[in-house]
Design a protein around this motif. Structure first.
Motif, short mmCIF file in Angstrom:
data_model
loop_
_atom_site.label_atom_id
_atom_site.label_comp_id
_atom_site.label_asym_id
_atom_site.label_seq_id
_atom_site.Cartn_x
_atom_site.Cartn_y
_atom_site.Cartn_z
N UNK A 183 -27.01 16.45 -4.83
CA UNK A 183 -27.31 17.50 -5.82
C UNK A 183 -27.76 18.79 -5.15
N UNK A 184 -27.61 18.91 -3.84
CA UNK A 184 -28.21 20.02 -3.10
C UNK A 184 -27.36 21.28 -3.06
N UNK A 185 -26.12 21.24 -3.54
CA UNK A 185 -25.19 22.35 -3.32
C UNK A 185 -25.72 23.67 -3.85
N UNK A 186 -26.33 23.66 -5.03
CA UNK A 186 -26.78 24.91 -5.65
C UNK A 186 -28.28 25.09 -5.62
N UNK A 187 -29.02 24.21 -4.95
CA UNK A 187 -30.49 24.31 -4.91
C UNK A 187 -30.90 25.15 -3.71
N UNK A 188 -31.79 26.10 -3.93
CA UNK A 188 -32.34 26.88 -2.83
C UNK A 188 -33.72 26.36 -2.46
N UNK A 189 -34.65 26.32 -3.40
CA UNK A 189 -35.99 25.80 -3.12
C UNK A 189 -36.34 24.67 -4.09
N UNK A 190 -36.41 25.00 -5.37
CA UNK A 190 -36.74 24.00 -6.39
C UNK A 190 -35.63 23.99 -7.44
N UNK A 191 -35.63 22.94 -8.24
CA UNK A 191 -34.62 22.83 -9.29
C UNK A 191 -35.11 21.81 -10.31
N UNK A 192 -34.43 21.78 -11.43
CA UNK A 192 -34.69 20.80 -12.49
C UNK A 192 -33.37 20.10 -12.79
N UNK A 193 -33.38 18.77 -12.71
CA UNK A 193 -32.20 17.98 -12.99
C UNK A 193 -32.32 17.40 -14.41
N UNK A 194 -31.26 17.57 -15.19
CA UNK A 194 -31.23 17.08 -16.56
C UNK A 194 -29.95 16.29 -16.76
N UNK A 195 -30.03 15.24 -17.52
CA UNK A 195 -28.84 14.44 -17.80
C UNK A 195 -27.77 15.31 -18.46
N UNK A 196 -26.55 15.16 -17.99
CA UNK A 196 -25.46 15.97 -18.51
C UNK A 196 -25.14 15.62 -19.96
N UNK A 197 -25.52 14.42 -20.38
CA UNK A 197 -25.23 13.99 -21.74
C UNK A 197 -26.26 14.50 -22.75
N UNK A 198 -27.36 15.10 -22.27
CA UNK A 198 -28.41 15.57 -23.18
C UNK A 198 -28.04 16.98 -23.65
N UNK A 199 -27.93 17.15 -24.96
CA UNK A 199 -27.43 18.40 -25.52
C UNK A 199 -28.53 19.36 -25.95
N UNK A 200 -29.78 18.89 -26.08
CA UNK A 200 -30.86 19.77 -26.51
C UNK A 200 -31.16 20.81 -25.42
N UNK A 201 -31.60 22.02 -25.80
CA UNK A 201 -31.95 23.02 -24.77
C UNK A 201 -33.15 22.57 -23.94
#
Length: 988
Positions: free
Chosen positions: A571-589
């Motif tokens: 999952x590191x391709x677009x992370x610079x320092x920190x990030x938040x990972x969310x399930x792709x199936x979750x549709x709520x904002x």
């Protein structure tokens, strides 16, 4: 005859051959030239209809064949048939010495175990504990440099793992295992550079097992960014303090940072054996030294809270949140564990918990009455801690160090401890470790402290969400995260990246906030600038492996539920320092977790370029990877084309450049001498109202600049005030803290150059003079121009700091087409610059807070070294119970290069210093004073420093020596300025 057909030179001169004409015709057909039969034009050039002519047999006749359509050889299909698959390979341009399939490069930069080590628990049992967040504790191990954090981790590892123990000679030489110092340069420097997580299953005194996710943090002040990342993931802090040295600069900053993060603090006083073997303090004095150290930490916590320590944060051995250790000797204990040791050895019929409450403080044991009293019954009676804890320790140390092995054997037999006969023949240090670890047992006292005083992962997750989640608190995802629900939507907060062995990819260390993470899950990676309205900084990735990080090896897990710390692949391709990972199936904002807020700044910068210019792309790619590995590192490309790298200090940049050269870029890099980042400010209000017109002459903005209220810039950067606080709360804050009136607060438009930048933009225009509706229509454009100008000041393209810009008037075109961003943004920037230059501009330089440990006879030399570098001492205080003095001083960062070497030279290596960014101060002198002559190879006088710094910075960036007035002032503004100068000349 045949000889008559050839001349003397061998040329054929006989009759014409019969098939020569046929060969010529065939030659013409192959080269696309038509003969006389296919040419209709008189000059023999084929007409447009001749290209498609065919002969009588249906084949191509005298047709014109283009060059690209020529066919010299039959195709493979014509030769082998349509049913045969043929492949046509291009010419191989790859050199012979380069392999077709390159092997995976494994860079030797860290020490790793070839296979997982054997532990006294199974990986299945570890996974079972991970499923119950009530049994998980996430703890950051923090403290000053060389206070024993890594050695304490070694003690935990040796009690849970079957590691290769050091040889007797290595132990006698003082060599340590340093299991969590995996990098080779960490082992060579004998100091931690990176934060290293390790998950251990350890038992409390009751035999119940807990999963402790321990984060071993660096103690050097330059690597504070690693501590910040660890505290974002942790729920509590184990503060390690050297018993001899007490609290130091990193200890103070760690306590302040932990309280800001809302973490509970536990204390471990390490290296207690130094009081016995080095300082040789009597037991009574050693008690006072330990008590003084605890009081120092409590006073520091009280200062952070404003005068009084909350009961839940009070550190007291009786409460069980203080432990004592000497990890190099293999022992640690709390009062409760020591009381249980007495109960086990002597089998006395007493409650260990009640006995532990009487082992600290001014309590004395009266053997005649078998009671504890608060006053000594007679002279010479020691306090209970001295009598029951310290004196047995002293006897054990003195016996092992100075007595015959038979005496030691008899002493241990009295305690019910029996060692092998060969053990008593060991050297002193290995023998001392065997004896102490055998007598004092396991680390159950430390485990009890962490279990009791660090909240479980389930409870602490709710506090993490409340403190760091940027979205609304009533969102559906928040309820799942606050409950640490493993069946909720997957949300992971990533705070740190660790490089793989090939250094081309990174693995992300994150905390599962809700849901369950499994290998193969598809997740959305939300970057630091992501919002539900602007989804540009997001990407979809597939989780590879999921590991539990164990420093030198990794344990793969099939799933990780909420509340755990895991290492994630892929999952590191677009992370610079920190990030938040969310399930792709979750549709709520879903909003992100806020980026890390660091306690220090990157004020030192160096310019780098590859030795071979053709390798510049490799270096740029390496810099991108370095920024992922070092959170506080930032890079910038100047207008001159040079790449500048920002870091916190010389040690930080030294480690960074080593990684860049050897791991990430693998090119030789040239580095310029280090310089510092400056800021630009003003010390007075603008001498006249400055205005600027847009290029279409339809808009005009008038503005002045003045210094910001003292302390406001620091409050903004610390997050004490935010524009989204709400109008009422914002008004109350400014009125109570800085006595702003209601209109000023209402006119507050923005901070700059960032969202929490140290500059302010105010709308101070009057409704009677300015069309507020039109002004508000261009508000966003004016703010962008202000933030652009604050990011790159007019003096030397450095950020502006501590300036308040006021809009006094604005004439805005009513037609939207005439007031677009292309017109307003550069004009707003230009009027900010002109107002800034008319307000007595000055340069600001960063200043280090320096803490120096030194013996008393070197203090005079330290004063002299600091005086030569524009530094000044604020305090020199003795460290109680030691011959060491602590000298506290301020030193400009630009003067700090080589300071540590200079300091050691003048003190014969007896002084040791740590420097950390503290504040900004105005550089003496006027940077715009052209009367100052700067001579090469001569130090500038103090009042010429600002001019020198500005000119050299501009030259380094490829700019002219002086600020161009015409660049920032419109012609009408120049006329106004000339008129004012003429009026002043007439007056004087």
């Amino acid at each position: 005859m045949a000889e008559d057909m050839y001349d003397e030179f061998g040329n054929y001169i006989g009759p014409a051959l019969e098939d020569s004409e046929e060969e010529e015709e065939e030659h013409q057909v192959q080269h696309g030239f038509g003969g006389s039969e296919g040419a209709d034009d008189e000059d023999g050039v084929p007409g447009p209809g001749d290209a498609m002519q065919e002969d009588d047999e249906g084949g191509p006749g005298m047709a014109v064949v283009l060059h690209e359509d020529k066919k010299y050889y039959p195709s493979a299909e014509e030769i082998y048939g349509a049913e045969v698959e043929t492949l046509v390979m291009e010419e191989d341009a790859q050199p012979l010495e380069v392999p077709i399939v390159a092997p995976v490069k494994v860079k030797k930069f860290e020490t790793l175990e070839s296979e997982p080590l054997r532990t006294n628990y199974s990986n299945e049992f570890l996974a079972t504990l991970m499923a119950n967040p009530e049994l998980v504790r996430n703890v950051a191990v923090v403290g000053h440099l060389h206070h024993g954090k890594t050695t304490i981790m070694d003690m935990f590892v040796e009690q849970t793992h079957e590691v290769r123990k050091l040889t007797t000679a290595q132990q006698a030489a003082g060599k340590q295992l340093r299991f969590t110092d995996t990098r080779l340069d960490e082992q060579a420097r004998a100091m931690s550079i990176k934060m290293m997580p390790m998950s251990l299953v350890m038992e409390s005194h009751s035999g119940k097992s807990f999963l402790l996710n321990l984060l071993d943090c660096p103690g050097h002040v330059n690597f504070n960014d690693e501590v910040t990342a660890a505290m974002r993931l942790a729920d509590g802090v184990m503060l390690v303090v050297d018993a001899a040295e007490g609290i130091m600069v990193v200890t103070e900053r760690a306590v302040r940072q932990a309280l800001q993060e809302g973490l509970s603090i536990t204390l471990m006083i390490s290296k207690v054996d130094r009081l016995i073997t080095e300082l040789k303090l009597p037991p009574a004095d050693a008690y006072h030294k330990l008590r003084h150290t605890i009081e120092e930490v409590n006073n520091l916590i009280a200062a952070c809270y404003g005068g009084e320590v909350p009961p839940e944060q009070l550190l007291d051995p009786v409460r069980g949140n203080v432990t004592f250790s000497a990890a190099q000797s293999g022992w640690s204990f709390s009062l409760q564990s020591f009381a249980r040791l007495y109960a086990e050895i002597y089998g006395a019929g007493f409650d260990p918990r009640e006995f532990a409450k009487r082992l600290w403080g001014d309590l004395y044991f009266v053997p005649e009455d078998r009671v504890f009293r608060r006053t000594p019954p007679r002279a010479g009676v020691e306090r209970s801690f001295v009598q029951f804890v310290l004196e047995p320790l002293y006897k054990m140390y003195s016996a092992v160090i100075g007595e015959h092995p038979k005496t030691v054997e008899g002493l241990l037999a009295g305690l019910g401890v029996y060692l092998r006969t060969a053990t008593y023949n060991l050297d002193t240090k290995p023998l001392l470790k065997e004896v102490c670890s055998s007598v004092l047992g396991s680390c159950a006292g430390v485990v009890d402290m962490l279990v009791a005083h660090v909240p479980p992962s389930r409870k602490a997750t709710a506090d993490k969400v409340a403190a760091h989640y940027s979205g609304p608190s009533d969102a559906p995802a928040v309820s799942f995260m606050s409950a640490c629900n493993p069946r909720g939507p997957l949300v992971v907060a990533v705070a740190k990246l660790f490089p793989r062995q090939d250094c081309t990819r990174f693995d992300a260390l994150g905390r599962v906030m809700s849901g369950t993470l499994r290998p193969g899950d598809t997740v959305k990676v939300l970057g630091e600038s992501y919002t539900p309205e602007d989804e540009e900084d997001s990407a979809v990735a597939t989780v590879g492996n999921v590991w539990v990080y164990q420093a030198r090896y990794r344990v793969p897990v099939a799933r990780a539920t909420a509340g755990n710390l895991v290492l994630i692949e892929g999952v590191d391709a677009t992370i610079t320092r920190t990030a938040t990972l969310v399930s792709d199936a979750y549709d709520e904002p879903v909003h992100i977790f806020r980026p890390l807020r660091f306690q220090t700044r990157s004020t030192v910068k160096i310019a780098a370029e590859p030795l071979n210019p053709s390798e510049l792309p490799k270096m740029v790619e390496g810099l991108r990877k370095v920024s992922k590995s070092y959170p506080l590192c930032s890079t910038r490309v100047e207008e001159s084309g040079e790449h500048t790298i920002f870091g916190t200090g010389e040690m930080y940049l030294d480690c960074l450049m080593k990684d860049l050269r050897e791991l990430y870029a693998e090119v030789e890099v040239k580095v310029a001498d280090p310089v510092v980042a400056f800021c630009e400010t003003v010390v007075e209000s603008s001498s006249l109202k400055c205005f600027a017109e847009t290029p279409n002459k339809r808009n005009k903005i008038t503005m002045i600049a003045e210094p910001l209220d003292k302390g406001l810039a620091e409050d903004i950067e610390a997050g004490n005030v935010r524009l989204d606080m709400g109008r009422k709360q914002l008004t109350e804050w400014f009125q109570s803290r800085y006595e702003w009136d209601l209109l000023a607060v209402r006119g507050l438009w923005a901070f700059g150059p960032e969202l929490q930048g140290p500059n302010v933009l105010l709308d101070d225009s009057l409704a009677a003079e300015t069309n507020k509706g039109l002004l508000n229509a261009v508000r966003d454009s004016v703010i962008q121009g202000f933030q652009w100008g604050a990011r790159e000041g007019p003096l030397c393209d450095e950020p502006i700091r501590n300036v308040k810009f006021k809009i006094l008037d604005a004439a805005i075109a009513p037609e939207p087409i005439h007031r677009g961003g292309g017109q307003i943004i550069p004009t707003a920037r230009r009027v900010c610059y002109s107002a800034f230059l008319m307000a007595t501009p000055r340069l600001m330089e960063p200043v280090y807070y320096v803490e120096i440990q030194t013996p008393a006879d070197c203090i005079a030399a330290i004063y002299n070294v600091l005086a030569k570098r524009r530094g000044h001492v604020t305090a020199d205080v003795p460290k109680p119970g030691t011959p060491i003095f602590i000298v506290k001083a301020y030193l400009p960062v630009v003067e700090s290069f080589g300071f540590e070497t200079d300091l050691r030279y003048h003190t014969q290596g007896q002084a040791f210093c740590q420097s950390v960014f503290d504040h900004w101060q105005v550089v003496p002198g006027d940077p715009l004073d052209k009367s100052i002559v700067l001579r090469p190879l001569e130090p500038a006088p103090v009042q010429a420093l600002a001019r020198e710094f500005m000119v050299k910075t501009r030259r380094r960036k490829g700019m002219s020596d002086d600020v161009s007035i015409n660049k920032f002032f419109d012609d009408p503004m120049l006329l106004e300025l000339a008129k004012q100068d003429a009026d002043l000349a007439m007056i004087f």
